[in-house]
Scaffold this motif. Structure first.
Motif, PDB file in Angstrom:
ATOM      1  N   ARG A   6      -8.658 -38.999  21.948  1.00 28.93           N
ATOM      2  CA  ARG A   6      -7.539 -39.859  21.582  1.00 28.93           C
ATOM      3  C   ARG A   6      -6.622 -39.036  20.703  1.00 28.93           C
ATOM      4  NH1 ARG A   6      -8.497 -41.953  17.041  1.00 28.93           N
ATOM      5  NH2 ARG A   6     -10.676 -42.302  17.636  1.00 28.93           N
ATOM      6  N   ARG A   7      -5.338 -39.101  20.967  1.00 24.44           N
ATOM      7  CA  ARG A   7      -4.399 -38.238  20.255  1.00 24.44           C
ATOM      8  C   ARG A   7      -4.192 -38.667  18.804  1.00 24.44           C
ATOM      9  NH1 ARG A   7      -1.366 -35.042  23.625  1.00 24.44           N
ATOM     10  NH2 ARG A   7      -1.855 -35.252  25.833  1.00 24.44           N
ATOM     11  N   THR A   8      -3.996 -39.957  18.588  1.00 26.32           N
ATOM     12  CA  THR A   8      -3.717 -40.471  17.250  1.00 26.32           C
ATOM     13  C   THR A   8      -5.029 -40.667  16.497  1.00 26.32           C
ATOM     14  OG1 THR A   8      -1.879 -41.690  18.240  1.00 26.32           O
ATOM     15  CG2 THR A   8      -2.474 -42.248  15.976  1.00 26.32           C
ATOM     16  N   LYS A   9      -5.049 -40.258  15.232  1.00 29.00           N
ATOM     17  CA  LYS A   9      -6.262 -40.332  14.449  1.00 29.00           C
ATOM     18  C   LYS A   9      -6.333 -41.639  13.646  1.00 29.00           C
ATOM     19  CE  LYS A   9      -7.141 -36.438  16.239  1.00 29.00           C
ATOM     20  NZ  LYS A   9      -7.604 -35.247  15.532  1.00 29.00           N
ATOM     21  N   ILE A  10      -7.544 -42.042  13.308  1.00 30.16           N
ATOM     22  CA  ILE A  10      -7.767 -43.303  12.606  1.00 30.16           C
ATOM     23  C   ILE A  10      -8.433 -43.031  11.267  1.00 30.16           C
ATOM     24  CG2 ILE A  10      -9.029 -45.496  12.642  1.00 30.16           C
ATOM     25  CD1 ILE A  10      -8.608 -45.525  15.674  1.00 30.16           C
ATOM     26  N   LEU A  11      -7.835 -43.574  10.220  1.00 24.86           N
ATOM     27  CA  LEU A  11      -8.319 -43.431   8.854  1.00 24.86           C
ATOM     28  C   LEU A  11      -8.792 -44.807   8.393  1.00 24.86           C
ATOM     29  CD1 LEU A  11      -6.287 -41.427   6.189  1.00 24.86           C
ATOM     30  CD2 LEU A  11      -7.792 -43.293   5.569  1.00 24.86           C
ATOM     31  N   ALA A  12     -10.031 -44.908   7.925  1.00 23.48           N
ATOM     32  CA  ALA A  12     -10.600 -46.199   7.526  1.00 23.48           C
ATOM     33  C   ALA A  12     -11.034 -46.156   6.064  1.00 23.48           C
ATOM     34  CB  ALA A  12     -11.799 -46.547   8.414  1.00 23.48           C
ATOM     35  N   THR A  13     -10.698 -47.212   5.323  1.00 22.72           N
ATOM     36  CA  THR A  13     -11.053 -47.305   3.915  1.00 22.72           C
ATOM     37  C   THR A  13     -12.481 -47.821   3.762  1.00 22.72           C
ATOM     38  OG1 THR A  13      -8.748 -47.771   3.363  1.00 22.72           O
ATOM     39  CG2 THR A  13     -10.401 -48.309   1.702  1.00 22.72           C
ATOM     40  N   LEU A  14     -13.244 -47.165   2.880  1.00 25.82           N
ATOM     41  CA  LEU A  14     -14.608 -47.602   2.607  1.00 25.82           C
ATOM     42  C   LEU A  14     -14.613 -48.673   1.529  1.00 25.82           C
ATOM     43  CD1 LEU A  14     -16.561 -44.215   2.594  1.00 25.82           C
ATOM     44  CD2 LEU A  14     -15.977 -45.695   4.523  1.00 25.82           C
ATOM     45  N   GLY A  15     -15.611 -49.549   1.617  1.00 23.98           N
ATOM     46  CA  GLY A  15     -15.741 -50.635   0.654  1.00 23.98           C
ATOM     47  C   GLY A  15     -17.037 -51.368   0.879  1.00 23.98           C
ATOM     48  N   PRO A  16     -17.189 -52.525   0.272  1.00 22.89           N
ATOM     49  CA  PRO A  16     -18.437 -53.285   0.430  1.00 22.89           C
ATOM     50  C   PRO A  16     -18.793 -53.563   1.884  1.00 22.89           C
ATOM     51  CG  PRO A  16     -17.078 -54.225  -1.307  1.00 22.89           C
ATOM     52  CD  PRO A  16     -16.246 -53.183  -0.655  1.00 22.89           C
ATOM     53  N   ALA A  17     -17.788 -53.761   2.731  1.00 21.90           N
ATOM     54  CA  ALA A  17     -18.065 -54.090   4.129  1.00 21.90           C
ATOM     55  C   ALA A  17     -18.616 -52.905   4.917  1.00 21.90           C
ATOM     56  CB  ALA A  17     -16.801 -54.619   4.801  1.00 21.90           C
ATOM     57  N   THR A  18     -18.431 -51.692   4.397  1.00 24.72           N
ATOM     58  CA  THR A  18     -18.917 -50.495   5.114  1.00 24.72           C
ATOM     59  C   THR A  18     -20.228 -49.964   4.544  1.00 24.72           C
ATOM     60  OG1 THR A  18     -17.707 -48.919   3.721  1.00 24.72           O
ATOM     61  CG2 THR A  18     -16.533 -49.838   5.619  1.00 24.72           C
ATOM     62  N   TYR A 323     -14.876 -57.918   9.928  1.00 22.28           N
ATOM     63  CA  TYR A 323     -15.056 -57.257  11.224  1.00 22.28           C
ATOM     64  C   TYR A 323     -14.622 -55.788  11.170  1.00 22.28           C
ATOM     65  CZ  TYR A 323     -15.112 -62.192  12.545  1.00 22.28           C
ATOM     66  OH  TYR A 323     -15.396 -63.531  12.631  1.00 22.28           O
ATOM     67  N   PRO A 324     -15.234 -54.968  10.311  1.00 25.17           N
ATOM     68  CA  PRO A 324     -14.762 -53.586  10.157  1.00 25.17           C
ATOM     69  C   PRO A 324     -14.850 -52.768  11.448  1.00 25.17           C
ATOM     70  CG  PRO A 324     -16.865 -53.904   9.031  1.00 25.17           C
ATOM     71  CD  PRO A 324     -16.364 -55.261   9.412  1.00 25.17           C
ATOM     72  N   VAL A 325     -15.927 -52.893  12.187  1.00 28.98           N
ATOM     73  CA  VAL A 325     -16.082 -52.104  13.419  1.00 28.98           C
ATOM     74  C   VAL A 325     -15.121 -52.601  14.490  1.00 28.98           C
ATOM     75  CG1 VAL A 325     -17.680 -51.360  15.215  1.00 28.98           C
ATOM     76  CG2 VAL A 325     -18.478 -51.572  12.847  1.00 28.98           C
ATOM     77  N   LYS A 326     -14.977 -53.918  14.610  1.00 26.71           N
ATOM     78  CA  LYS A 326     -14.035 -54.466  15.593  1.00 26.71           C
ATOM     79  C   LYS A 326     -12.600 -54.036  15.275  1.00 26.71           C
ATOM     80  CE  LYS A 326     -16.604 -58.554  17.136  1.00 26.71           C
ATOM     81  NZ  LYS A 326     -16.650 -58.124  18.544  1.00 26.71           N
ATOM     82  N   ALA A 327     -12.281 -53.906  13.984  1.00 28.89           N
ATOM     83  CA  ALA A 327     -10.932 -53.455  13.601  1.00 28.89           C
ATOM     84  C   ALA A 327     -10.685 -52.033  14.087  1.00 28.89           C
ATOM     85  CB  ALA A 327     -10.756 -53.546  12.084  1.00 28.89           C
TER      86      ALA A 327
END
Length: 488
Positions: A6-18, A323-327
């Motif tokens: 996938r060309r565009t990269k995804i940045l995810a914030t960590l928190g209690p849900a992760t 829904y962190p994974v679904k996001a």
């Protein structure tokens, strides 16, 4: 080693849900390229534990995952209320008290964290609280008190943010706490360091000096969230490695009507300066509570991708959402859909002239050749990842494989559009031997097939940073190695 082309990269914030068992593995498997540590929350031990878990999960998944430490910066907030919150009505008087010993607030007044605010505002200014949900008009400034009139009804609770419409507050970008956090980030060996509320190149220069003094080689990300930063966008881009369109506070300071055009301007400026760019804030906000995004959110993400952003960021959606994974999965689907709309014909008339470095010239020449003879892949043998950054500024149908022996360089490349980092050590090999080995490595990974044409960039001295000066056009042979089509 796993690959998600996938060309565009995804940045995810960590928190209690992760933090739950297996969630990080699921996020990385779903497509996260870089994770964000929000230094506004948690302590050093908390962040260290998350870094350890990210590194372990990335190794289990066979992925290169970068880590970004996001400094809190000089976020101006109101102080606490005696009852936790108050209801404000339009037309009522409400005072802001700029005194360290201000009493707990009530419906008539509250303290503020930035005592210098009294010197930065004047009669007629508009102050915005809680991301702009409540507006105040300054009526007078007397001593340590700012007298205002409430313009919009709303409930105001403890420690909400405060902005001045139009910007112009004088406090610097780095607080004493930020300086301590830079040292912590260096010890954690993060790959990116985000500077909040930067105003100028000087702010970024200071952050870089402090990071290097602490032993960090992290790439510096300038968060564009102050109105005055827009007027200095070019100088900030030159002093940074990446820009972030931080749409929360920026939207409050400049007004939401101006935000779409400025987002496009920031992305365009980053690309013109050969910088990485991240688009952030509330991209899939509804997915904090819902398993699917709204159509408006889909269009928001897709437009950022089509405009050329390197990465899109999830904040509360992954940090505290249900829904962190679904996001992440939704973000992947949207990015892939938007990427199919790309026009891969590069407009070289817009390419920079008077290039100062050999690796920039090699990157531009490589993209020109790739555009006209249609190669299967572009392979960059790189120490720092710099050549890949230049290559990724052009849109090409060919993926860019960044081969490096340095884990830090590979993790920094994880944020670059179109670039896929690969662990590869060319120590002790000639440039010709390294090219042959690199092609065989990618062939063994299933990324190249017999007969494919590829472009390879490298340097005469493989172990030097910024030494790329060679471009080769080669073909994958029947044994998975290289057959020469010529040296360019």
């Amino acid at each position: 080693m796993a690959f998600d082309l996938r060309r565009t990269k995804i940045l995810a914030t960590l928190g209690p849900a992760t933090d739950g068992p297996g969630v990080l593995d699921d996020l990385i498997r779903a497509g996260v390229n870089v994770v964000r540590l929000n230094f506004s929350h948690g302590d050093a031990a908390h962040h260290a534990k998350r870094v350890e878990h990210v590194r372990a999960a990335a190794e289990r998944q066979g992925r290169e995952v970068g880590i970004l430490a996001d400094l809190q910066g000089p976020k101006i907030r109101i102080e606490k209320f005696a009852e936790g919150k108050v209801a404000l009505k339009a037309g009522q008087a409400f005072d802001l008290v700029c005194r360290a010993d201000a009493a707990p607030g009530d419906s008539s007044r509250v303290g503020v964290s930035y005592l210098g605010l009294v010197n930065d505002v004047g009669v007629g200014d508009t102050l915005l609280l809680d991301d702009g949900l409540i507006a105040l008009k300054v009526l007078k400034v007397a001593g340590d008190t700012i007298g205002t009139e409430v313009l919009t009804d709303g409930v105001l609770s403890d420690r909400k943010g405060l902005n001045r419409l139009g910007g112009g507050l004088s406090l610097g970008a780095l607080t004493a706490q930020d300086r301590e956090h830079i040292v912590i980030a260096a010890k954690l060996e993060v790959d990116f360091l985000a500077v909040s509320f930067c105003r100028s190149a000087a702010d970024m220069d200071e952050a870089r000096r402090l990071a290097r003094a602490a032993g960090s080689d992290a790439a510096l990300v300038a968060k564009i969230e102050r109105a005055e930063a827009i007027d200095r966008l070019d100088e900030i881009a030159e002093a940074s490695d990446a820009l972030m369109v931080a749409r929360g506070d920026l939207g409050v300071e400049i007004g939401d009507a101006e935000l779409p055009g400025l987002q496009k301007k920031i992305i365009r400026t980053a690309l013109e300066h050969n910088r990485v760019v991240i688009t952030a804030t509330q991209m899939l906000q509804s997915m904090v509570d819902n398993p699917i995004p709204t159509r408006a959110e889909v269009l928001d993400v897709a437009n950022a991708v089509i405009d050329g952003t390197d990465a899109v960021m999830l904040s509360a959606e992954t940090a505290s959402g249900q829904y962190p994974v679904k996001a992440v999965e939704a973000m992947v689907r949207i990015c892939l859909g938007a990427e199919r709309q790309f026009d891969h014909d590069t407009d070289f008339e817009k390419a920079p002239r008077n290039l100062q470095a050999a690796d920039q010239a090699i990157a531009m020449a490589g993209m020109f050749i790739a555009e006209h003879i249609r190669v299967r892949a572009i392979i960059a043998l790189t120490e720092s990842g710099g050549t890949c950054r230049y290559l990724s500024r052009f849109r090409s149908a060919a993926p860019i494989y960044g081969l490096s022996r340095h884990a830090g360089a590979r993790r920094r490349m994880a944020l670059m559009r179109d670039v896929y980092p690969v662990d590869f050590d060319s120590m002790g090999q000639s440039t010709r031997e390294a090219a042959r080995s690199a092609i065989k490595r990618l062939h063994d990974l299933g990324l190249l097939a017999n007969g494919d044409r590829v472009l390879i960039t490298s340097g005469d001295h493989m172990e030097l940073h910024g030494a790329t000066n060679t471009l080769r056009l080669l073909q994958v042979g029947t044994d998975g190695a290289a057959e020469g089509l010529g040296v360019l």
